[in-house]
Design a protein around this motif. Structure first.
Motif, PDB file in Angstrom:
ATOM      1  N   ARG A  67       0.901  -1.242  -0.173  1.00 13.87           N
ATOM      2  CA  ARG A  67      -0.034  -0.081  -0.019  1.00 13.87           C
ATOM      3  C   ARG A  67       0.898   1.234   0.013  1.00 13.87           C
ATOM      4  O   ARG A  67       0.692   2.189  -0.543  1.00 13.87           O
ATOM      5  CB  ARG A  67      -1.004   0.062   1.064  1.00 13.87           C
ATOM      6  CG  ARG A  67      -1.817   1.253   1.194  1.00 13.87           C
ATOM      7  CD  ARG A  67      -2.804   1.199   2.468  1.00 13.87           C
ATOM      8  NE  ARG A  67      -3.443  -0.188   2.383  1.00 13.87           N
ATOM      9  CZ  ARG A  67      -3.369  -0.971   3.412  1.00 13.87           C
ATOM     10  NH1 ARG A  67      -2.805  -0.978   4.314  1.00 13.87           N
ATOM     11  NH2 ARG A  67      -4.469  -2.222   3.163  1.00 13.87           N
ATOM     12  N   TRP A  68       1.930   1.087   0.864  1.00  8.07           N
ATOM     13  CA  TRP A  68       2.842   2.460   0.729  1.00  8.07           C
ATOM     14  C   TRP A  68       4.128   2.309  -0.175  1.00  8.07           C
ATOM     15  O   TRP A  68       4.982   3.058  -0.290  1.00  8.07           O
ATOM     16  CB  TRP A  68       3.379   2.688   2.341  1.00  8.07           C
ATOM     17  CG  TRP A  68       2.079   2.870   2.912  1.00  8.07           C
ATOM     18  CD1 TRP A  68       1.632   1.930   4.061  1.00  8.07           C
ATOM     19  CD2 TRP A  68       1.450   4.042   3.009  1.00  8.07           C
ATOM     20  NE1 TRP A  68       0.729   2.455   4.682  1.00  8.07           N
ATOM     21  CE2 TRP A  68       0.266   3.847   4.126  1.00  8.07           C
ATOM     22  CE3 TRP A  68       1.517   5.302   2.262  1.00  8.07           C
ATOM     23  CZ2 TRP A  68      -0.798   4.585   4.498  1.00  8.07           C
ATOM     24  CZ3 TRP A  68       0.290   6.141   2.780  1.00  8.07           C
ATOM     25  CH2 TRP A  68      -0.523   5.831   3.529  1.00  8.07           C
ATOM     26  N   MET A 225      17.288  12.831   4.133  1.00  6.43           N
ATOM     27  CA  MET A 225      16.293  12.410   3.047  1.00  6.43           C
ATOM     28  C   MET A 225      16.196  13.666   1.993  1.00  6.43           C
ATOM     29  O   MET A 225      15.802  14.504   2.422  1.00  6.43           O
ATOM     30  CB  MET A 225      15.180  12.042   3.981  1.00  6.43           C
ATOM     31  CG  MET A 225      13.806  11.681   2.685  1.00  6.43           C
ATOM     32  SD  MET A 225      12.367  11.014   3.688  1.00  6.43           S
ATOM     33  CE  MET A 225      11.874  12.403   4.169  1.00  6.43           C
ATOM     34  N   GLN A 226      16.313  13.250   0.594  1.00  2.00           N
ATOM     35  CA  GLN A 226      16.010  13.935  -0.384  1.00  2.00           C
ATOM     36  C   GLN A 226      14.797  13.588  -1.072  1.00  2.00           C
ATOM     37  O   GLN A 226      14.183  12.353  -0.656  1.00  2.00           O
ATOM     38  CB  GLN A 226      17.067  13.825  -1.370  1.00  2.00           C
ATOM     39  CG  GLN A 226      18.637  14.214  -0.788  1.00  2.00           C
ATOM     40  CD  GLN A 226      18.763  15.580  -0.272  1.00  2.00           C
ATOM     41  OE1 GLN A 226      18.449  16.526  -0.770  1.00  2.00           O
ATOM     42  NE2 GLN A 226      18.783  15.456   1.147  1.00  2.00           N
ATOM     43  N   ILE A 227      14.205  14.079  -2.136  1.00  2.00           N
ATOM     44  CA  ILE A 227      12.867  13.792  -2.436  1.00  2.00           C
ATOM     45  C   ILE A 227      13.193  12.708  -3.205  1.00  2.00           C
ATOM     46  O   ILE A 227      12.031  11.614  -3.161  1.00  2.00           O
ATOM     47  CB  ILE A 227      12.490  14.850  -3.725  1.00  2.00           C
ATOM     48  CG1 ILE A 227      12.262  16.085  -3.048  1.00  2.00           C
ATOM     49  CG2 ILE A 227      11.325  14.441  -4.460  1.00  2.00           C
ATOM     50  CD1 ILE A 227      12.227  17.447  -3.773  1.00  2.00           C
ATOM     51  N   ASN A 228      14.122  12.094  -3.685  1.00  2.00           N
ATOM     52  CA  ASN A 228      14.215  10.754  -4.630  1.00  2.00           C
ATOM     53  C   ASN A 228      15.402   9.872  -4.116  1.00  2.00           C
ATOM     54  O   ASN A 228      15.510   8.678  -4.389  1.00  2.00           O
ATOM     55  CB  ASN A 228      14.413  11.072  -5.859  1.00  2.00           C
ATOM     56  CG  ASN A 228      13.297  11.706  -6.915  1.00  2.00           C
ATOM     57  OD1 ASN A 228      12.199  11.254  -6.631  1.00  2.00           O
ATOM     58  ND2 ASN A 228      13.715  12.660  -7.344  1.00  2.00           N
ATOM     59  N   ASP A 229      16.138  10.207  -3.112  1.00  2.68           N
ATOM     60  CA  ASP A 229      17.291   9.593  -2.763  1.00  2.68           C
ATOM     61  C   ASP A 229      17.885  10.100  -1.432  1.00  2.68           C
ATOM     62  O   ASP A 229      17.023  10.626  -0.836  1.00  2.68           O
ATOM     63  CB  ASP A 229      18.442   9.675  -3.769  1.00  2.68           C
ATOM     64  CG  ASP A 229      19.367   8.437  -3.600  1.00  2.68           C
ATOM     65  OD1 ASP A 229      19.301   7.417  -2.883  1.00  2.68           O
ATOM     66  OD2 ASP A 229      19.994   8.332  -4.852  1.00  2.68           O
ATOM     67  N   LEU A 230      18.767   9.282  -0.787  1.00  2.02           N
ATOM     68  CA  LEU A 230      19.331   9.809   0.400  1.00  2.02           C
ATOM     69  C   LEU A 230      20.782  10.424   0.036  1.00  2.02           C
ATOM     70  O   LEU A 230      21.433  10.164  -0.942  1.00  2.02           O
ATOM     71  CB  LEU A 230      19.567   8.840   1.143  1.00  2.02           C
ATOM     72  CG  LEU A 230      18.532   7.827   1.745  1.00  2.02           C
ATOM     73  CD1 LEU A 230      18.934   6.361   2.425  1.00  2.02           C
ATOM     74  CD2 LEU A 230      18.146   8.931   2.898  1.00  2.02           C
ATOM     75  N   ILE A 259       4.882  13.791   1.483  1.00  4.92           N
ATOM     76  CA  ILE A 259       5.729  13.293   2.732  1.00  4.92           C
ATOM     77  C   ILE A 259       5.776  11.737   2.643  1.00  4.92           C
ATOM     78  O   ILE A 259       7.010  10.875   2.890  1.00  4.92           O
ATOM     79  CB  ILE A 259       5.365  13.752   3.945  1.00  4.92           C
ATOM     80  CG1 ILE A 259       6.629  13.477   4.840  1.00  4.92           C
ATOM     81  CG2 ILE A 259       4.249  13.286   4.497  1.00  4.92           C
ATOM     82  CD1 ILE A 259       6.470  14.143   6.197  1.00  4.92           C
ATOM     83  N   THR A 260       4.685  11.200   2.228  1.00  2.00           N
ATOM     84  CA  THR A 260       4.594   9.622   2.331  1.00  2.00           C
ATOM     85  C   THR A 260       5.088   8.875   1.196  1.00  2.00           C
ATOM     86  O   THR A 260       6.067   7.912   1.236  1.00  2.00           O
ATOM     87  CB  THR A 260       3.179   9.147   2.172  1.00  2.00           C
ATOM     88  OG1 THR A 260       2.456   9.876   1.208  1.00  2.00           O
ATOM     89  CG2 THR A 260       2.317   9.619   3.440  1.00  2.00           C
ATOM     90  N   ARG A 265      10.114   6.234  -0.746  1.00  2.00           N
ATOM     91  CA  ARG A 265      11.329   6.189  -1.387  1.00  2.00           C
ATOM     92  C   ARG A 265      12.493   5.815  -0.529  1.00  2.00           C
ATOM     93  O   ARG A 265      13.621   5.037  -0.692  1.00  2.00           O
ATOM     94  CB  ARG A 265      11.561   7.298  -2.354  1.00  2.00           C
ATOM     95  CG  ARG A 265      10.352   7.481  -3.506  1.00  2.00           C
ATOM     96  CD  ARG A 265      10.686   8.694  -4.117  1.00  2.00           C
ATOM     97  NE  ARG A 265       9.502   9.003  -5.150  1.00  2.00           N
ATOM     98  CZ  ARG A 265       9.157  10.234  -5.477  1.00  2.00           C
ATOM     99  NH1 ARG A 265       9.589  11.188  -4.863  1.00  2.00           N
ATOM    100  NH2 ARG A 265       7.948  10.354  -6.284  1.00  2.00           N
ATOM    101  N   MET A 266      12.611   6.621   0.703  1.00  2.00           N
ATOM    102  CA  MET A 266      13.802   6.427   1.481  1.00  2.00           C
ATOM    103  C   MET A 266      13.872   5.027   2.248  1.00  2.00           C
ATOM    104  O   MET A 266      14.849   4.469   2.289  1.00  2.00           O
ATOM    105  CB  MET A 266      13.529   7.478   2.688  1.00  2.00           C
ATOM    106  CG  MET A 266      14.559   7.441   3.925  1.00  2.00           C
ATOM    107  SD  MET A 266      14.184   8.706   5.140  1.00  2.00           S
ATOM    108  CE  MET A 266      12.679   8.026   5.723  1.00  2.00           C
TER     109      MET A 266
END
Length: 284
Positions: A67-68, A225-230, A259-260, A265-266
């Protein structure tokens, strides 16, 4: 305690860190901290001095992962140490060999009900470092987050107004730190044990004030935490005991992402590197 904190502070080089603005970017708002001074920590106790039991999250239902947006279940964290490892007063990474990382969220500007559901369904332990001037209109939301997922998450201190602390005298820094300690204790019923300075910037007066206000540790970070990566402070991978910095941010600041979505992604990056998410307060 106060004397010990002053001793630790004296061993650190005074002065501020170069940094980027907290409200301006999803990049690390508080630059990676300094090397820590080592001391021995007692086992976790509550505000009344009573020993606290270690917390282990129950396993979520398999459907919750899909689901997430997670491809597979997250690994379960190992049991936390019976005795806390030696730790610094200022910590940017927990000294442990366990393949665990810790999630921390700052400020409190975004209050997405879907994130409460995510934390609840994934039994995700997070540490919330709240700034009163930003988060106080939504303290009910953060109380729901604190209770979600079996009550594994905690509320911690990120000052009253998010100032650049090294620019203030001791009295001003103490007012910012102790003032938020008092507010959070009154609202949530527990006095925070952890403190994160805005922008990750501190000096010896900050450490003195944090200790005098009852903080057990000043918590920085080693990944963000970035939008698409660490983003990593050292190398290109997570390390055991890594403290991950994130923020309560919404689509307007995340290029349309929620944020979810960013947290999912993180979690995939954490999962791909073979780490579990553990509860920071069980290790500090």
């Amino acid at each position: 305690m106060r004397r010990a904190h002053r001793l630790a502070a004296g061993l650190l080089t005074a002065g501020a860190l170069t940094l980027t603005g907290c409200a301006q970017s999803v990049d690390p708002i508080e630059r990676l901290g300094r090397k820590a001074v080592r001391s021995v920590a007692p086992k976790v106790r509550d505000a009344g001095g009573q020993a606290l039991a270690a917390h282990a999250p129950p396993a979520p239902r398999a459907a919750a992962y899909a689901r997430w947006g997670l491809r597979a279940p997250l690994p379960a964290p190992p049991p936390p140490p019976a005795r806390k490892p030696a730790r610094p007063f200022v910590v940017d990474r927990v000294p442990t060999r366990d393949r665990v990382v810790f999630l921390t969220f700052d400020d409190g500007a975004e209050r997405d009900p879907a994130f409460v559901r995510m934390v609840d369904e994934l039994n995700l332990p997070i540490s919330m470092f709240l700034t009163d001037s930003v988060a106080s209109p939504g303290y009910d939301h953060f109380d729901r987050l604190r209770r979600a997922g079996g009550g594994l998450s905690t509320v911690q201190n990120h000052t009253v107004d998010h100032p650049y602390l090294p620019g203030l005298p001791y009295a001003g820094q103490r007012a910012q730190i102790c003032g938020q300690q008092d507010r959070l204790e009154a609202r949530f019923g527990a006095r925070p044990r952890l403190f994160r300075p805005p922008y990750g910037a501190y000096n010896n007066q900050t450490l003195r004030a944090a200790g005098d206000c009852g903080a057990r540790a000043v918590v920085l970070w080693g990944a963000s935490m970035q939008i698409n990566d660490l983003r990593y402070a050292h190398g290109d991978r997570l390390r055991p005991g890594e403290i991950v910095l994130a923020h309560f941010r919404g689509p307007g600041e995340l290029k349309g992402a929620t944020i979810t979505e960013m947290t999912a992604r993180m979690l995939r990056r954490i999962q791909e590197q073979g780490f579990a998410v553990a509860r920071l307060e069980d290790y500090l």
